[in-house]
Design a protein around this motif. Structure first.
Motif, PDB file in Angstrom:
ATOM      1  N   LEU A 109       0.795  -1.085   0.084  1.00  0.00           N
ATOM      2  CA  LEU A 109       0.103  -0.004   0.044  1.00  0.00           C
ATOM      3  C   LEU A 109       0.920   1.332   0.051  1.00  0.00           C
ATOM      4  CD1 LEU A 109      -2.618   1.562   0.161  1.00  0.00           C
ATOM      5  CD2 LEU A 109      -2.364   1.247   2.651  1.00  0.00           C
ATOM      6  N   PRO A 110       0.823   1.993  -1.142  1.00  0.00           N
ATOM      7  CA  PRO A 110       1.549   3.248  -1.071  1.00  0.00           C
ATOM      8  C   PRO A 110       0.992   4.066  -0.277  1.00  0.00           C
ATOM      9  CG  PRO A 110       1.212   2.520  -3.651  1.00  0.00           C
ATOM     10  CD  PRO A 110       0.334   1.562  -2.482  1.00  0.00           C
ATOM     11  N   TYR A 111       1.801   4.980   0.735  1.00  0.00           N
ATOM     12  CA  TYR A 111       1.119   6.017   1.702  1.00  0.00           C
ATOM     13  C   TYR A 111       0.357   6.915   1.027  1.00  0.00           C
ATOM     14  CZ  TYR A 111       5.834   8.053   0.846  1.00  0.00           C
ATOM     15  OH  TYR A 111       6.720   8.648   0.065  1.00  0.00           O
ATOM     16  N   GLU A 112       1.179   7.474  -0.345  1.00  0.00           N
ATOM     17  CA  GLU A 112       0.519   8.480  -1.176  1.00  0.00           C
ATOM     18  C   GLU A 112      -1.118   8.292  -1.348  1.00  0.00           C
ATOM     19  OE1 GLU A 112       3.235   6.572  -2.103  1.00  0.00           O
ATOM     20  OE2 GLU A 112       4.892   7.931  -2.445  1.00  0.00           O
ATOM     21  N   TYR A 113      -1.462   7.020  -1.646  1.00  0.00           N
ATOM     22  CA  TYR A 113      -2.813   6.720  -1.958  1.00  0.00           C
ATOM     23  C   TYR A 113      -3.468   7.168  -0.715  1.00  0.00           C
ATOM     24  CZ  TYR A 113      -1.598   3.507  -5.764  1.00  0.00           C
ATOM     25  OH  TYR A 113      -1.306   3.232  -7.055  1.00  0.00           O
ATOM     26  N   LEU A 114      -3.236   6.966   0.512  1.00  0.00           N
ATOM     27  CA  LEU A 114      -3.858   7.289   1.622  1.00  0.00           C
ATOM     28  C   LEU A 114      -3.846   9.069   1.830  1.00  0.00           C
ATOM     29  CD1 LEU A 114      -2.596   4.384   4.121  1.00  0.00           C
ATOM     30  CD2 LEU A 114      -4.953   4.917   3.286  1.00  0.00           C
ATOM     31  N   ALA A 168     -10.950  11.398   6.836  1.00  0.00           N
ATOM     32  CA  ALA A 168      -9.811  11.948   6.294  1.00  0.00           C
ATOM     33  C   ALA A 168      -8.594  11.892   7.431  1.00  0.00           C
ATOM     34  CB  ALA A 168      -9.981  13.554   5.946  1.00  0.00           C
ATOM     35  N   ILE A 169      -8.832  12.301   8.730  1.00  0.00           N
ATOM     36  CA  ILE A 169      -7.765  12.004   9.601  1.00  0.00           C
ATOM     37  C   ILE A 169      -7.304  10.663   9.768  1.00  0.00           C
ATOM     38  CG2 ILE A 169      -7.332  12.367  12.330  1.00  0.00           C
ATOM     39  CD1 ILE A 169      -9.293  14.835  12.072  1.00  0.00           C
ATOM     40  N   SER A 170      -8.206   9.792   9.793  1.00  0.00           N
ATOM     41  CA  SER A 170      -7.955   8.277   9.801  1.00  0.00           C
ATOM     42  C   SER A 170      -7.044   8.109   8.615  1.00  0.00           C
ATOM     43  CB  SER A 170      -8.973   7.307   9.637  1.00  0.00           C
ATOM     44  OG  SER A 170      -8.784   6.206   9.645  1.00  0.00           O
ATOM     45  N   CYS A 171      -7.148   8.410   7.330  1.00  0.00           N
ATOM     46  CA  CYS A 171      -6.282   8.205   6.285  1.00  0.00           C
ATOM     47  C   CYS A 171      -4.856   8.932   6.476  1.00  0.00           C
ATOM     48  CB  CYS A 171      -6.625   8.643   4.934  1.00  0.00           C
ATOM     49  SG  CYS A 171      -8.264   7.745   4.356  1.00  0.00           S
ATOM     50  N   LYS A 178      -2.812   6.623   9.218  1.00  0.00           N
ATOM     51  CA  LYS A 178      -2.322   5.493   8.392  1.00  0.00           C
ATOM     52  C   LYS A 178      -1.304   5.660   7.416  1.00  0.00           C
ATOM     53  CE  LYS A 178      -6.951   3.008   8.655  1.00  0.00           C
ATOM     54  NZ  LYS A 178      -7.972   3.051   8.074  1.00  0.00           N
ATOM     55  N   ALA A 179      -1.195   6.779   6.571  1.00  0.00           N
ATOM     56  CA  ALA A 179      -0.043   7.199   5.876  1.00  0.00           C
ATOM     57  C   ALA A 179       1.118   7.569   6.847  1.00  0.00           C
ATOM     58  CB  ALA A 179      -0.364   8.594   4.989  1.00  0.00           C
ATOM     59  N   ILE A 180       0.953   8.179   7.852  1.00  0.00           N
ATOM     60  CA  ILE A 180       1.892   8.459   8.620  1.00  0.00           C
ATOM     61  C   ILE A 180       2.633   7.303   9.318  1.00  0.00           C
ATOM     62  CG2 ILE A 180       2.668   9.572  11.074  1.00  0.00           C
ATOM     63  CD1 ILE A 180       0.562  11.849  10.047  1.00  0.00           C
ATOM     64  N   LYS A 181       1.716   6.281   9.637  1.00  0.00           N
ATOM     65  CA  LYS A 181       2.157   4.969  10.280  1.00  0.00           C
ATOM     66  C   LYS A 181       3.069   4.132   9.055  1.00  0.00           C
ATOM     67  CE  LYS A 181      -1.141   3.658  13.458  1.00  0.00           C
ATOM     68  NZ  LYS A 181      -2.190   3.120  13.932  1.00  0.00           N
ATOM     69  N   LEU A 182       2.855   4.484   7.703  1.00  0.00           N
ATOM     70  CA  LEU A 182       3.549   3.657   6.586  1.00  0.00           C
ATOM     71  C   LEU A 182       4.838   4.616   6.625  1.00  0.00           C
ATOM     72  CD1 LEU A 182       0.856   3.090   4.144  1.00  0.00           C
ATOM     73  CD2 LEU A 182       2.059   1.376   5.651  1.00  0.00           C
TER      74      LEU A 182
END
Length: 133
Positions: free
Chosen positions: A29-34, A50-53, A56-60
């Protein structure tokens, strides 16, 4: 915002969601997608999603400045919509802007803009703290 703009946002969101689902199936899963999905959700005022996305991106990839900026901007929007400015959320906004600035991946003009947002947020936080005394 015109109805055609909303339809386009929904279409973009749906395409991004399909990309995320396919990426999850491949376990890549590319973080850019999130981050991009978070931006689309923000524009639809689906702030908590949006915050949830962004989270998740920050975790990646915790060094992605756009995830931090998006998260901070979403938290501000959430505060404005709810008409409550909590101390914890204000701290989170500042942390996000600082992490984006410290990522080393931003142009100087964007860093200056974020520093202004950070200064404004910190002033608002100080006002809240003073009113609590």
């Amino acid at each position: 915002m015109r109805f055609s703009s909303i339809e386009k946002l929904v279409e973009i969101k749906n395409l991004l969601w399909k990309s995320i689902v396919l990426s999850l199936e491949e376990e890549k899963l590319p973080y850019e997608y999130l981050v991009n999905l978070g931006i689309c959700l923000d524009k639809q005022f689906r702030v908590t999603e949006a915050i949830s996305c962004y989270d998740k991106a920050i975790k990646l990839n915790s060094q992605h400045p756009n995830a931090w900026i998006g998260r901070s901007d979403s938290l501000i929007l959430l505060n404005q919509i709810s008409n409550t400015f909590t101390i914890e959320l204000m701290h989170q906004v500042s942390l996000g802007y600082k992490n984006a600035i410290n990522s080393g991946q931003l142009y100087q003009t964007l860093i200056e803009s974020l520093n202004l947002k950070l200064k404004y947020n910190d002033a608002k936080l100080n006002d809240i703290l003073k009113s609590k005394k």
